[in-house]
Design a protein around this motif. Structure first.
Motif, short mmCIF file in Angstrom:
data_model
loop_
_atom_site.label_atom_id
_atom_site.label_comp_id
_atom_site.label_asym_id
_atom_site.label_seq_id
_atom_site.Cartn_x
_atom_site.Cartn_y
_atom_site.Cartn_z
N VAL A 104 1.20 -1.24 0.14
CA VAL A 104 0.02 -0.20 0.13
C VAL A 104 0.88 1.11 0.20
CG1 VAL A 104 -2.04 1.11 1.38
CG2 VAL A 104 -1.97 -0.95 1.36
N VAL A 105 1.48 1.63 -1.23
CA VAL A 105 2.87 2.99 -1.33
C VAL A 105 1.80 3.93 -2.96
CG1 VAL A 105 4.09 1.54 -0.53
CG2 VAL A 105 3.62 0.96 -2.91
N LEU A 106 0.42 4.33 -2.46
CA LEU A 106 -0.11 4.69 -3.82
C LEU A 106 0.52 5.86 -3.55
CD1 LEU A 106 -3.78 3.55 -3.90
CD2 LEU A 106 -1.82 3.33 -5.49
N ASP A 156 3.62 9.85 0.76
CA ASP A 156 3.81 9.66 1.95
C ASP A 156 3.24 8.63 2.32
OD1 ASP A 156 1.41 9.72 1.73
OD2 ASP A 156 0.84 11.81 3.08
N GLN A 157 3.13 7.34 1.97
CA GLN A 157 2.76 5.54 2.36
C GLN A 157 3.61 4.90 2.27
OE1 GLN A 157 -0.28 4.86 -0.07
NE2 GLN A 157 -1.34 5.52 1.49
N GLU A 158 4.34 4.43 3.55
CA GLU A 158 4.74 3.70 3.69
C GLU A 158 3.98 2.25 4.28
OE1 GLU A 158 9.37 3.95 5.36
OE2 GLU A 158 8.10 3.40 7.01
N ASP A 159 5.23 1.29 3.49
CA ASP A 159 4.46 0.09 3.87
C ASP A 159 5.41 -1.26 3.98
OD1 ASP A 159 2.75 -1.92 4.45
OD2 ASP A 159 1.22 -2.06 2.50
N SER A 160 6.02 -2.50 5.19
CA SER A 160 6.67 -3.06 4.98
C SER A 160 5.88 -4.25 4.78
CB SER A 160 7.47 -2.56 6.72
OG SER A 160 5.74 -3.41 7.54
N PHE A 161 7.69 -5.43 4.74
CA PHE A 161 7.08 -6.74 4.81
C PHE A 161 8.02 -7.58 5.34
CE2 PHE A 161 9.15 -5.77 1.23
CZ PHE A 161 9.71 -6.96 0.77
N SER A 162 8.41 -8.82 5.48
CA SER A 162 8.96 -9.41 6.20
C SER A 162 9.02 -10.51 5.41
CB SER A 162 8.75 -10.44 7.28
OG SER A 162 8.18 -9.42 8.28
N VAL A 163 11.26 -10.94 4.88
CA VAL A 163 11.52 -11.79 4.35
C VAL A 163 11.35 -13.12 4.60
CG1 VAL A 163 13.75 -12.13 2.68
CG2 VAL A 163 13.58 -10.37 3.70
N PRO A 164 10.96 -14.53 3.84
CA PRO A 164 10.39 -15.52 4.77
C PRO A 164 12.19 -15.67 5.18
CG PRO A 164 9.52 -15.38 2.26
CD PRO A 164 11.45 -14.16 2.76
#
Length: 379
Positions: free
Chosen positions: A184-186, A189-197
């Motif tokens: 969700v980085v439309l 000013d938006q920031e999203d994150s994810f984990s590396v498996p």
């Protein structure tokens, strides 16, 4: 003085009522005359139609409660997914009757966004292909307000986002991540994150779709991905390993890892719904509006005009009854009373009559019914 002949007054009264489109009947008893006028028959049927529409609306609501299905799925461009009860990421409405979405292979072939002035999102369009067993495939376009109908279900597009493709390797060249990640980085000013498996790494990402430097700071000219650049922060158990920009196609290195921003696509959030009760509710609401229209503009009214002789002359009594809107009937009877006064019969008749209004009262029969006697008597 003597009132005009009963027949003449009756003709005047019938002419006035006829202009107002009343249905007229008359009764004679000796020299007395009684005129009965009525209109608004459609008003009764409008009231009946309105109450019948409530039954239709309630029936439609019941059907909706028993058969409504809604499920939502997130698809990335080029992704193929078996869409069934387990394929939806969210199913807030599960039907008690009628079954759920049939198992179907769905592919999002392309997703496009239309902007005005390179700033305002004004349209979304997704090209999808649906396949079910050996029944062949169906291709169609899905928009925000242009759903695709499939076996009684409607597939619609609600929103979109960006899905960058990442390739991450460790020092030994082992691939840790090779996938599109829906973020969700439309906006910048938006920031999203994810984990590396299989690691303790967490990647925080901010996207600049149309990158530029403004006053030395990264920004974007437009939300259109013409020159996409990611602003990345890579954390390892709370410790920062990398902070910096990663343009499309560039490899960044931090510690024993390498990360490549390979590609950028859209993801779409689709909904599949079925509501058999909605057309019934819509029809019921239409019937309700039609019934109210008929009741308002064709309300039931009755007017009686009694013309009778007395010892010194004649008198005319007006009575009216309205099921709804009695104030309108009151005004109508007032105008009719003024028209039936001697002054309305011409200058030759004014000298013959000296009549005055001796009674004008209201008796409320019910909150919706009013009766108004207007009596004109000669003296």
């Amino acid at each position: 003085c003597t009132w005009r002949d009963t027949d003449i007054v009756g003709q005047e009264a019938m002419a006035l009522l006829g202009k107002r489109r009343y249905r007229l009947t008359s009764q004679e008893a000796g020299e007395d005359l009684r005129i009965l006028a009525a209109k608004g028959r459609l008003g009764f049927w409008g009231s009946a139609l309105f109450h019948a529409s409530l039954v239709v609306v309630f029936a439609g609501a019941l059907i909706t409660g028993l058969t409504r299905f809604s499920g939502y799925v997130l698809l990335t461009e080029g992704q193929t997914l078996v869409l069934d009860d387990s394929g939806f990421i969210r199913t807030p409405d599960r039907p008690k009757m009628g079954g759920s979405f049939p198992p179907t292979v769905v592919e999002l072939r392309r997703l496009t966004a239309e902007y005005r002035d390179d700033r305002y999102l004004i349209g979304l369009l997704g090209e999808v292909e649906l396949r079910e067993g050996k029944a062949g495939s169906i291709r169609g376009s899905v928009g925000v307000n242009h759903p695709l109908t499939y076996r009684g279900f409607q597939l619609h597009l609600e929103r979109l986002g960006f899905a960058p493709a990442f390739l991450m390797r460790d020092a030994g060249g082992r691939i840790l991540l090779d996938a599109y990640v829906n973020l969700v980085v439309l906006r910048e000013d938006q920031e999203d994150s994810f984990s590396v498996p299989a690691t303790d790494l967490v990647v925080r990402a901010r996207l600049y779709p149309d990158f530029r430097l403004h006053l030395g700071f990264p920004s974007t000219r437009s939300p259109i991905p013409r020159n996409p650049v990611l602003d990345l922060v890579v954390m390892d158990r709370g410790r920062s390993l990398y902070t910096g920009l990663a343009p499309l196609g560039q490899t960044v290195r931090f510690g024993e890892y390498t990360l490549v921003f390979q590609d950028l696509k859209y993801w779409g959030y689709f909904g599949g719904t079925r509501d058999w009760g909605l057309p019934i509710v819509t029809a019921g609401m239409f019937l309700a509006v039609l019934g109210l229209f008929m009741r308002v503009f064709f309300s039931e009214k009755t007017v009686s005009v009694e013309i009778r002789r007395n010892g010194r002359g004649s008198e005319v009594a007006l009575r009216g009854r309205s099921r709804y809107f009695p104030a309108f009937l009151e005004e109508e009877l007032d105008r009719m009373r003024e028209s039936l006064t001697p002054g309305a019969f011409g200058s030759s008749a004014v000298r013959q009559f000296g009549c005055s209004e001796i009674a004008r009262t209201f008796q409320h029969q019910s909150p919706r019914t009013i009766e108004q006697p207007n009596v004109l008597r000669s003296e």
